[in-house]
Design an enzyme around this catalytic site. Structure first.
Site, PDB file in Angstrom:
ATOM      1  N   ASN A   6       0.862  -1.187   0.000  1.00  0.00           N
ATOM      2  CA  ASN A   6       0.000   0.000   0.000  1.00  0.00           C
ATOM      3  C   ASN A   6       0.901   1.239   0.000  1.00  0.00           C
ATOM      4  O   ASN A   6       1.691   1.442   0.937  1.00  0.00           O
ATOM      5  CB  ASN A   6      -0.885  -0.037   1.254  1.00  0.00           C
ATOM      6  CG  ASN A   6      -1.814   1.161   1.326  1.00  0.00           C
ATOM      7  OD1 ASN A   6      -1.406   2.279   1.075  1.00  0.00           O
ATOM      8  ND2 ASN A   6      -3.063   0.925   1.683  1.00  0.00           N
ATOM      9  N   HIS A   9       1.096   6.276   1.674  1.00  0.00           N
ATOM     10  CA  HIS A   9       1.892   7.254   2.424  1.00  0.00           C
ATOM     11  C   HIS A   9       3.079   7.797   1.641  1.00  0.00           C
ATOM     12  O   HIS A   9       3.732   8.748   2.078  1.00  0.00           O
ATOM     13  CB  HIS A   9       2.286   6.684   3.791  1.00  0.00           C
ATOM     14  CG  HIS A   9       1.053   6.478   4.625  1.00  0.00           C
ATOM     15  ND1 HIS A   9       0.144   7.485   4.846  1.00  0.00           N
ATOM     16  CD2 HIS A   9       0.540   5.382   5.221  1.00  0.00           C
ATOM     17  CE1 HIS A   9      -0.868   7.018   5.568  1.00  0.00           C
ATOM     18  NE2 HIS A   9      -0.646   5.741   5.801  1.00  0.00           N
ATOM     19  N   HIS A  42      -5.639   3.629  -1.567  1.00  0.00           N
ATOM     20  CA  HIS A  42      -6.975   3.963  -1.055  1.00  0.00           C
ATOM     21  C   HIS A  42      -7.324   5.368  -1.537  1.00  0.00           C
ATOM     22  O   HIS A  42      -6.727   6.345  -1.087  1.00  0.00           O
ATOM     23  CB  HIS A  42      -6.941   3.893   0.473  1.00  0.00           C
ATOM     24  CG  HIS A  42      -8.266   4.107   1.126  1.00  0.00           C
ATOM     25  ND1 HIS A  42      -8.439   3.986   2.478  1.00  0.00           N
ATOM     26  CD2 HIS A  42      -9.488   4.440   0.629  1.00  0.00           C
ATOM     27  CE1 HIS A  42      -9.706   4.220   2.789  1.00  0.00           C
ATOM     28  NE2 HIS A  42     -10.361   4.509   1.684  1.00  0.00           N
ATOM     29  N   ARG A  48      -7.016  12.772   0.737  1.00  0.00           N
ATOM     30  CA  ARG A  48      -5.921  13.261   1.576  1.00  0.00           C
ATOM     31  C   ARG A  48      -4.552  12.747   1.132  1.00  0.00           C
ATOM     32  O   ARG A  48      -3.544  13.357   1.409  1.00  0.00           O
ATOM     33  CB  ARG A  48      -6.162  12.936   3.045  1.00  0.00           C
ATOM     34  CG  ARG A  48      -6.038  11.470   3.367  1.00  0.00           C
ATOM     35  CD  ARG A  48      -6.132  11.230   4.859  1.00  0.00           C
ATOM     36  NE  ARG A  48      -7.476  11.424   5.356  1.00  0.00           N
ATOM     37  CZ  ARG A  48      -7.946  10.791   6.450  1.00  0.00           C
ATOM     38  NH1 ARG A  48      -7.159   9.998   7.128  1.00  0.00           N
ATOM     39  NH2 ARG A  48      -9.173  10.982   6.842  1.00  0.00           N
ATOM     40  N   GLU A  69      -8.601   0.473  -3.024  1.00  0.00           N
ATOM     41  CA  GLU A  69      -9.458   0.468  -1.829  1.00  0.00           C
ATOM     42  C   GLU A  69     -10.390   1.665  -1.932  1.00  0.00           C
ATOM     43  O   GLU A  69      -9.950   2.771  -2.268  1.00  0.00           O
ATOM     44  CB  GLU A  69      -8.615   0.638  -0.567  1.00  0.00           C
ATOM     45  CG  GLU A  69      -7.777  -0.551  -0.228  1.00  0.00           C
ATOM     46  CD  GLU A  69      -6.916  -0.277   1.009  1.00  0.00           C
ATOM     47  OE1 GLU A  69      -7.036   0.796   1.625  1.00  0.00           O
ATOM     48  OE2 GLU A  69      -6.112  -1.140   1.324  1.00  0.00           O
ATOM     49  N   THR A 100      -8.297   3.547   8.284  1.00  0.00           N
ATOM     50  CA  THR A 100      -9.544   2.774   8.323  1.00  0.00           C
ATOM     51  C   THR A 100      -9.681   2.097   9.684  1.00  0.00           C
ATOM     52  O   THR A 100      -8.867   1.252  10.053  1.00  0.00           O
ATOM     53  CB  THR A 100      -9.529   1.712   7.198  1.00  0.00           C
ATOM     54  OG1 THR A 100      -9.055   2.334   6.013  1.00  0.00           O
ATOM     55  CG2 THR A 100     -10.920   1.157   6.972  1.00  0.00           C
ATOM     56  N   GLU A 150     -11.082  -9.367   2.955  1.00  0.00           N
ATOM     57  CA  GLU A 150      -9.790  -9.048   3.565  1.00  0.00           C
ATOM     58  C   GLU A 150     -10.058  -8.917   5.055  1.00  0.00           C
ATOM     59  O   GLU A 150     -10.867  -8.080   5.481  1.00  0.00           O
ATOM     60  CB  GLU A 150      -9.213  -7.747   3.002  1.00  0.00           C
ATOM     61  CG  GLU A 150      -7.863  -7.410   3.653  1.00  0.00           C
ATOM     62  CD  GLU A 150      -7.119  -6.280   2.957  1.00  0.00           C
ATOM     63  OE1 GLU A 150      -7.161  -6.193   1.710  1.00  0.00           O
ATOM     64  OE2 GLU A 150      -6.492  -5.478   3.665  1.00  0.00           O
ATOM     65  N   HIS A 190      -3.759  -4.578   7.619  1.00  0.00           N
ATOM     66  CA  HIS A 190      -3.912  -3.426   8.509  1.00  0.00           C
ATOM     67  C   HIS A 190      -3.074  -3.603   9.767  1.00  0.00           C
ATOM     68  O   HIS A 190      -3.311  -4.517  10.545  1.00  0.00           O
ATOM     69  CB  HIS A 190      -5.357  -3.146   8.907  1.00  0.00           C
ATOM     70  CG  HIS A 190      -5.573  -1.676   9.181  1.00  0.00           C
ATOM     71  ND1 HIS A 190      -5.115  -1.067  10.312  1.00  0.00           N
ATOM     72  CD2 HIS A 190      -6.137  -0.701   8.428  1.00  0.00           C
ATOM     73  CE1 HIS A 190      -5.406   0.226  10.259  1.00  0.00           C
ATOM     74  NE2 HIS A 190      -6.019   0.474   9.123  1.00  0.00           N
TER      75      HIS A 190
HETATM   76  N1  PXP Z   1      -5.890  -3.058   4.062  1.00  0.00           N
HETATM   77  C1  PXP Z   1      -6.840  -2.100   4.130  1.00  0.00           C
HETATM   78  C2  PXP Z   1      -8.223  -2.439   3.692  1.00  0.00           C
HETATM   79  C3  PXP Z   1      -6.534  -0.783   4.565  1.00  0.00           C
HETATM   80  O1  PXP Z   1      -7.496   0.150   4.622  1.00  0.00           O
HETATM   81  C4  PXP Z   1      -5.203  -0.482   4.896  1.00  0.00           C
HETATM   82  C5  PXP Z   1      -4.839   0.909   5.306  1.00  0.00           C
HETATM   83  O2  PXP Z   1      -5.066   1.765   4.255  1.00  0.00           O
HETATM   84  C6  PXP Z   1      -4.250  -1.509   4.801  1.00  0.00           C
HETATM   85  C7  PXP Z   1      -4.623  -2.791   4.412  1.00  0.00           C
HETATM   86  C8  PXP Z   1      -2.805  -1.272   5.139  1.00  0.00           C
HETATM   87  O3  PXP Z   1      -2.674  -0.942   6.479  1.00  0.00           O
HETATM   88  P1  PXP Z   1      -1.261  -0.473   7.040  1.00  0.00           P
HETATM   89  O4  PXP Z   1      -0.943   0.821   6.373  1.00  0.00           O
HETATM   90  O5  PXP Z   1      -1.509  -0.344   8.499  1.00  0.00           O
HETATM   91  O6  PXP Z   1      -0.279  -1.541   6.698  1.00  0.00           O
END
Ligand code: PXP
Length: 238
Positions: A6, A9, A42, A48, A69, A100, A150, A190
């Protein structure tokens, strides 16, 4: 297990100065080169971090798979049907949250979810529902036509190394086994990081882990390619 990285960031960092650095597409290609099976972003309602243009660019440059996402809104459905990512992960979204916070309430929004999943799957997009490890939610998810769930690993991640770790872990494991018995394919994500990810090996037949924050944080010290490689090694270790 596959690793979906992901990169939200990377966009957070870019947006801090409003320019083009670090380049999101370049970062995605580095993740792919390091072994990511796909790239996750996402597109939040408030934009943002990831912007609409980012999603289009990623779709055109990625050699692997784009997992988008998004919240269950008409606007997001329109975007997904136009961009046609490889997969969509449907998440709940609150404006004020930092990330989330919980899983989707499929039980409460069953009809809405059903009607949201169908056009996506009819277009050939894989659909995943981001839910807490809860039997009622899993059963409802299995009736929506979505092929994947998920599992939200946030509570497990927070409990990691505390007296609640085992309880939260067992919830995930039982949820995965139950979902698979209903024919669902199971991903997880997550809050997973370099310390806690090894426990995902104890959950049978997980297909993909979606990990963002910890990889991007590690990348600050060792570089993105190395951070992804390190995580991939942990995921591939048996
Ligand atoms: N899966 C989903 C559905 C999420 O919303 C997020 C955060 O955007 C992640 C995975 C990844 O989470 P993390 O950034 O804490 O690894």
């Amino acid at each position: 297990m596959l690793l979906g990285v992901n990169i939200d960031h990377i966009a957070t960092l870019r947006n801090a100065r409003g320019g083009f650095e670090p380049d999101l597409a370049e970062s995605a290609l580095i993740c792919e080169k390091a072994g990511a099976a796909g790239i996750t972003t996402h597109l939040r309602e408030d934009r943002r971090h990831i912007k609409d243009e980012d999603v289009k660019i990623l779709k055109s440059v990625l050699k692997t798979r784009l997992n988008l996402e998004m919240a269950m809104t008409d606007e997001m459905l329109d975007i997904a049907l136009k961009v046609k990512p490889y997969a969509c992960c449907i998440v709940p979204e609150k404006r004020q949250e930092l990330t989330t916070e919980g899983g989707l309430d499929v039980v409460l929004q069953f009809e809405k979810t059903l009607n949201f999943v169908k056009p996506l799957e009819d277009t050939g997009i894989e659909v995943s529902l981001f839910i807490n490890p809860n039997k009622e939610q899993i059963l409802a998810a299995s009736k929506t036509g979505a092929q994947f769930i998920e599992l939200h690993t946030g509570q497990f991640s927070e409990a990691f190394s505390s007296e609640n770790e085992e309880k939260e872990f067992q919830k995930l494991k039982e949820a995965a086994v139950y979902a698979q018995s209903l024919g669902l394919k199971v991903n997880a994500g997550h809050g997973l990081n370099y310390q806690n990810v090894h426990r995902m090996h104890e959950i049978p037949n997980l297909i993909e882990l979606n990990i963002g924050h910890s990889i991007i944080c590690r990348a600050v010290f060792v570089g993105l390619e190395c951070a992804v490689k390190e995580m991939k090694e942990l995921i591939n270790e048996e």
